[in-house]
Design a protein around this motif. Structure first.
Motif, short mmCIF file in Angstrom:
data_model
loop_
_atom_site.label_atom_id
_atom_site.label_comp_id
_atom_site.label_asym_id
_atom_site.label_seq_id
_atom_site.Cartn_x
_atom_site.Cartn_y
_atom_site.Cartn_z
N TYR A 1 -21.82 -9.45 -36.45
CA TYR A 1 -21.16 -9.18 -37.73
C TYR A 1 -21.49 -7.78 -38.27
CZ TYR A 1 -20.13 -14.17 -37.85
OH TYR A 1 -19.67 -15.43 -37.56
N TRP A 2 -22.78 -7.49 -38.39
CA TRP A 2 -23.20 -6.22 -38.99
C TRP A 2 -24.64 -5.95 -38.59
CZ3 TRP A 2 -25.87 -5.44 -44.13
CH2 TRP A 2 -25.87 -4.10 -44.51
N PRO A 3 -24.93 -4.85 -37.87
CA PRO A 3 -26.26 -4.65 -37.30
C PRO A 3 -27.31 -4.14 -38.27
CG PRO A 3 -24.82 -2.84 -36.68
CD PRO A 3 -23.97 -3.83 -37.41
N GLU A 4 -26.90 -3.78 -39.48
CA GLU A 4 -27.89 -3.29 -40.45
C GLU A 4 -28.30 -4.41 -41.39
OE1 GLU A 4 -27.77 0.94 -41.50
OE2 GLU A 4 -25.62 0.81 -41.10
N ARG A 5 -29.26 -4.09 -42.27
CA ARG A 5 -29.79 -5.12 -43.17
C ARG A 5 -29.79 -4.67 -44.63
NH1 ARG A 5 -34.41 -8.18 -39.59
NH2 ARG A 5 -33.52 -7.67 -37.56
N ALA A 6 -30.32 -3.49 -44.87
CA ALA A 6 -30.38 -2.99 -46.25
C ALA A 6 -30.50 -1.47 -46.23
CB ALA A 6 -31.58 -3.60 -46.98
N PRO A 7 -29.50 -0.76 -45.71
CA PRO A 7 -29.61 0.69 -45.58
C PRO A 7 -29.67 1.42 -46.92
CG PRO A 7 -27.41 -0.05 -45.01
CD PRO A 7 -28.24 -1.28 -45.15
N LEU A 8 -30.37 2.54 -46.91
CA LEU A 8 -30.45 3.45 -48.05
C LEU A 8 -29.34 4.48 -47.92
CD1 LEU A 8 -31.84 4.97 -50.43
CD2 LEU A 8 -33.35 5.99 -48.71
N LEU A 9 -28.55 4.65 -48.97
CA LEU A 9 -27.42 5.57 -48.96
C LEU A 9 -27.81 6.86 -49.66
CD1 LEU A 9 -24.68 2.95 -49.98
CD2 LEU A 9 -25.85 3.25 -47.77
#
Length: 290
Positions: free
Chosen positions: A39-47
């Motif tokens: 589904y989506w390989p990230e978890r909580a990225p910082l933008l």
């Protein structure tokens, strides 16, 4: 490398890459999305230093054009740990030749996570070490598991804002650029948005003029997540479009993506933060696990 915080109530894992939270655990239960690549390989990225997409993958500054990926570069770069206790960690990113090529500033970005009982306080601090005005956006992109408990479904959950409000939905094109066509986004009883997978068929829902705290919850369960963002004026809600992805992202932002068809000049993009040379910017938001 990963670092652990544990105050006896919450257990938090944070990666040095991108200063990204990897896990949030309370009473043996996991609340953060696990990064399943289906589904989506990230978890909580910082933008940082931009939120969202750039038209043609570039922007203008001081008469020059620079290329930058969606959501900026911080989420992909290694941070250094400058402070750590059982309940707090501070991670730092400084400019480099790599960052300067796409973002011509000298800066220090610090991200801190502090456990306070069942709450995670997130602090952003940016220092402008350049001799010119610095323009940037910053925000969070955490995904939370839905459902939070066995035996429940995605559609059993809803988002409840802390106060009645009449938010605007920020207008986006199908390519997820700003369209300029904002419209009121009605909530049930002025507070509730019930979750369904088709909510995100047109990609993210981005809100403005909403209450500054929202809870992810279900009347059929006891676990919930509250996200408070008192000084971040935009909120993105998202999962991968046209899927049954078992998570929802609750994303507090300071700024917005590019307009459709416009290579933005940072000097004139009014929602970006403006930071004078030698000055610092600080912002806080939080995640509470219940």
């Amino acid at each position: 490398m990963e670092y652990q915080l544990d105050n006896g109530c919450l257990r938090l894992l944070v990666a040095s890459c991108g200063a990204q939270i990897q896990a949030i655990e309370k009473d043996g239960a996991q609340y953060l999305w696990d990064g399943d690549e289906e589904y989506w390989p990230e978890r909580a990225p910082l933008l940082f230093p931009f939120v969202g997409r750039f038209t043609e993958g570039k922007y203008r500054l001081d008469g020059q054009e620079f290329e930058m990926d969606i959501h900026g570069f911080a989420r992909k770069l290694p941070f250094q740990v400058t402070e750590q206790t059982k309940e707090k960690i501070v991670l730092e990113l400084r400019d480099s030749q790599e960052t300067y090529a796409s973002y011509p500033y000298h800066f220090v970005l610090q991200v801190s996570y502090t456990l306070q009982k069942n709450k995670i306080e997130i602090k952003y601090q940016v220092r402008n070490l350049s001799d010119k005005m610095m323009y940037f956006g910053i925000g969070g992109h955490p995904g939370f598991r839905v459902p939070l408990e066995n035996g429940l479904d995605f559609e059993d959950y809803y988002l409840e804002f802390a106060k009645e409000c009449r938010p605007d939905r920020v207008g986006h094109t199908k390519a997820c650029f700003l369209s300029g066509m904002n419209e009121e986004f009605p909530l049930e009883d002025g507070q509730i948005l019930r979750l369904s997978h088709d909510l995100f068929d047109d990609d993210a829902i981005v809100l403005a003029h909403m209450a500054d705290e929202v809870a992810l919850k279900s009347d059929k369960g006891s676990r919930q997540v509250r996200v408070a963002y008192p000084d971040l004026p935009y909120l993105g809600l998202w999962h991968v479009p046209n899927t049954d992805a078992p998570y929802v992202c609750i994303e507090p932002w300071t700024s917005l993506p590019s307009r459709q068809g416009v290579v933005e000049d940072f000097q004139y993009k009014s929602d970006l933060i403006r930071l004078w040379p030698g000055k610092s910017y600080v912002n806080f938001w939080s995640i509470t696990i219940e």
